[in-house]
Motif scaffolding. Structure first.
Motif, mmCIF file in Angstrom:
data_model
loop_
_atom_site.group_PDB
_atom_site.id
_atom_site.type_symbol
_atom_site.label_atom_id
_atom_site.label_comp_id
_atom_site.label_asym_id
_atom_site.label_seq_id
_atom_site.Cartn_x
_atom_site.Cartn_y
_atom_site.Cartn_z
ATOM 1 N N HIS A 22 -4.234 9.989 0.497
ATOM 2 C CA HIS A 22 -4.100 8.566 0.812
ATOM 3 C C HIS A 22 -3.155 7.944 -0.002
ATOM 4 O O HIS A 22 -2.264 7.039 0.333
ATOM 5 C CB HIS A 22 -5.421 7.943 1.102
ATOM 6 C CG HIS A 22 -5.431 6.327 1.129
ATOM 7 N ND1 HIS A 22 -5.236 6.020 2.503
ATOM 8 C CD2 HIS A 22 -5.662 5.392 0.440
ATOM 9 C CE1 HIS A 22 -5.254 4.653 2.508
ATOM 10 N NE2 HIS A 22 -5.556 4.091 1.062
ATOM 11 N N ASP A 23 -3.539 7.939 -1.369
ATOM 12 C CA ASP A 23 -2.922 7.440 -2.373
ATOM 13 C C ASP A 23 -1.427 7.714 -2.565
ATOM 14 O O ASP A 23 -0.585 6.921 -2.608
ATOM 15 C CB ASP A 23 -3.365 7.557 -3.639
ATOM 16 C CG ASP A 23 -4.874 6.809 -3.702
ATOM 17 O OD1 ASP A 23 -4.981 5.811 -3.354
ATOM 18 O OD2 ASP A 23 -5.906 7.611 -4.577
ATOM 19 N N ALA A 61 -1.402 2.998 -6.844
ATOM 20 C CA ALA A 61 -1.565 3.959 -6.305
ATOM 21 C C ALA A 61 -1.731 5.336 -7.143
ATOM 22 O O ALA A 61 -2.635 6.032 -6.733
ATOM 23 C CB ALA A 61 -0.942 3.872 -5.155
ATOM 24 N N SER A 80 -4.848 5.226 -9.104
ATOM 25 C CA SER A 80 -6.070 5.621 -8.033
ATOM 26 C C SER A 80 -5.814 7.080 -7.996
ATOM 27 O O SER A 80 -7.034 7.912 -7.889
ATOM 28 C CB SER A 80 -5.984 5.000 -7.026
ATOM 29 O OG SER A 80 -6.834 5.233 -5.827
ATOM 30 N N ALA A 81 -4.445 8.004 -7.781
ATOM 31 C CA ALA A 81 -4.751 9.411 -7.513
ATOM 32 C C ALA A 81 -5.090 10.048 -8.658
ATOM 33 O O ALA A 81 -5.867 10.833 -8.502
ATOM 34 C CB ALA A 81 -3.280 9.597 -7.045
ATOM 35 N N ASN A 137 -5.236 -3.215 -0.075
ATOM 36 C CA ASN A 137 -4.276 -2.547 -0.786
ATOM 37 C C ASN A 137 -3.336 -1.843 0.533
ATOM 38 O O ASN A 137 -2.165 -1.824 0.453
ATOM 39 C CB ASN A 137 -4.748 -1.361 -1.418
ATOM 40 C CG ASN A 137 -5.454 -1.730 -2.738
ATOM 41 O OD1 ASN A 137 -5.272 -2.813 -3.178
ATOM 42 N ND2 ASN A 137 -6.343 -1.201 -3.203
#
Length: 370
Positions: free
Chosen positions: A173-174, A206, A209-210, A244
């Motif tokens: 997703h990220d 992002a 986050s990943a 986001n």
């Protein structure tokens, strides 16, 4: 019980005992690290000792130096039987076990040849009891070890499945968000530098986050001794996810999250709900990147929470490379996960060219107080 019949016959009678004792010494007279390897190779020497014992018991029943010597031979054979039952590979154990059992069970039979057949059977049955005890002494830890290995294999399989879910649900997703932002920054860099800077900031967010998801995955690889990481996100993080997602692409996403839903779902169901929404939004970003609108609605009932994610058709068809790309494992894995929790999940076309994902998870809503 035994009668001397000459030095040569005595030596022949003691040969099985000497060979069996020598086999035990050969197995243990090694450095500790090498003992286990030799214990696993004892099946064939044990079978040879059993054959020698059977030959001397029936061909030379009165050889040796007395009853104590033969009983010592039987004791060593029982020890070898327990060891090979514990450590030997099944292919080598199959011939060694029955031969050793026969050698121990039948050794007194030639000595009672004048008795009735039933008495001989009774004596052999009596000596079968220590054989059963020796086999049980070796088989029990063997079965425990097999169960332990099976449990470890199942735990590793579950861990690999969890890792693959984390990688697919969060990292993918990220990364897809990073790709969208990079594409947007490339197109606006020449005409709108400030827009490119905002895209770079979103790419950085992002990426962090990943990396956090990757760190959590690597912590799982370190085993149960690894320090505990933060819990997986639940439905309370959905507003940030939707925000986001909207800021990262052309699709405007809306969330309808009634307050009772957050407390109604268990921790496992809440994490599953978050994963389901992440998977749905990721698929929208991949397969309908120019969709104008996406909605995420969580509807509570008496015993369940329904999660419905829909998007309309994009203004232009998806690129050919996306149309022919192979489907991922996200939806099948989440369908199985929802089923394990006692719920359901389905996905398919919706409206005029749109797509819809519907999941129903068990929940416990708080009772209303009057």
């Amino acid at each position: 019980m035994w009668e001397s019949t000459g030095p040569a016959v005595k030596v022949l009678g003691t040969l099985p005992s000497l060979v069996a004792a020598g086999t035990v010494v050969w197995a243990v007279a090694r450095p500790r690290a090498a003992i286990l390897r030799r214990l696993r190779r004892l099946a064939r020497p044990t079978a040879v000792c059993a054959v020698f014992s059977l030959i001397t018991s029936f061909a030379l029943p009165k050889a040796g130096f007395g009853a104590g010597w033969k009983l010592a031979e039987v004791a060593v054979l029982l020890l070898l039987l327990a060891v090979v039952t514990r450590w030997s590979p099944p292919r080598e154990l199959m011939p060694a076990l029955p031969l050793t059992a026969l050698a121990v069970t039948l050794w007194p039979v030639p000595l009672v040849s004048g008795e009735s057949f039933l008495e001989a059977i009774g004596i052999a049955t009596f000596w079968l009891l220590p054989v059963v005890a020796a086999v049980a002494a070796g088989a029990y830890p063997r079965s425990q070890e097999r169960r332990r290995r099976s449990a470890v294999a199942e735990a590793r399989g579950a861990q690999r499945l969890q890792l693959s879910r984390d990688l697919h649900d969060f990292v993918a997703h990220d990364i897809s968000g990073i790709v969208v932002q990079a594409q947007a920054a490339r197109f606006v860099a020449a005409t709108d530098p400030s827009g490119a800077v905002l895209a770079l900031e979103r790419i950085e967010k992002a990426g962090l986050s990943a990396l956090a998801a990757m760190d959590r995955t690597l912590q799982m690889l370190h085993g149960p001794q690894a320090p505990v990481t933060e819990p997986l996100p639940g439905v309370s993080q959905l507003p940030f996810l939707i925000e986001n997602f909207t800021s990262a692409g052309a699709t405007e996403a809306e969330l309808d999250l009634p307050p009772p839903v957050t407390g109604a779902l268990s921790r496992e169901a809440g994490a599953a709900a978050y994963r389901i929404v992440v998977e749905a939004l990721t698929n929208i970003r991949r397969h309908a990147p120019d969709a104008a609108r996406a909605t995420v609605v969580l509807t509570p009932t008496a015993t369940t929470v329904e999660i419905r994610v829909t998007n309309d058709r994009g203004a232009r068809p998806a690129p050919a490379r996306r149309r022919v790309s192979r489907g991922g494992l996200g939806i099948p894995a989440l369908t199985e996960h929802a089923r394990d929790l006692g719920g359901t999940l389905s996905a398919g076309p919706h409206g005029e060219g749109g797509w819809q994902l519907v999941a129903v998870l068990p929940a416990t809503l708080p009772k209303e107080t009057s």
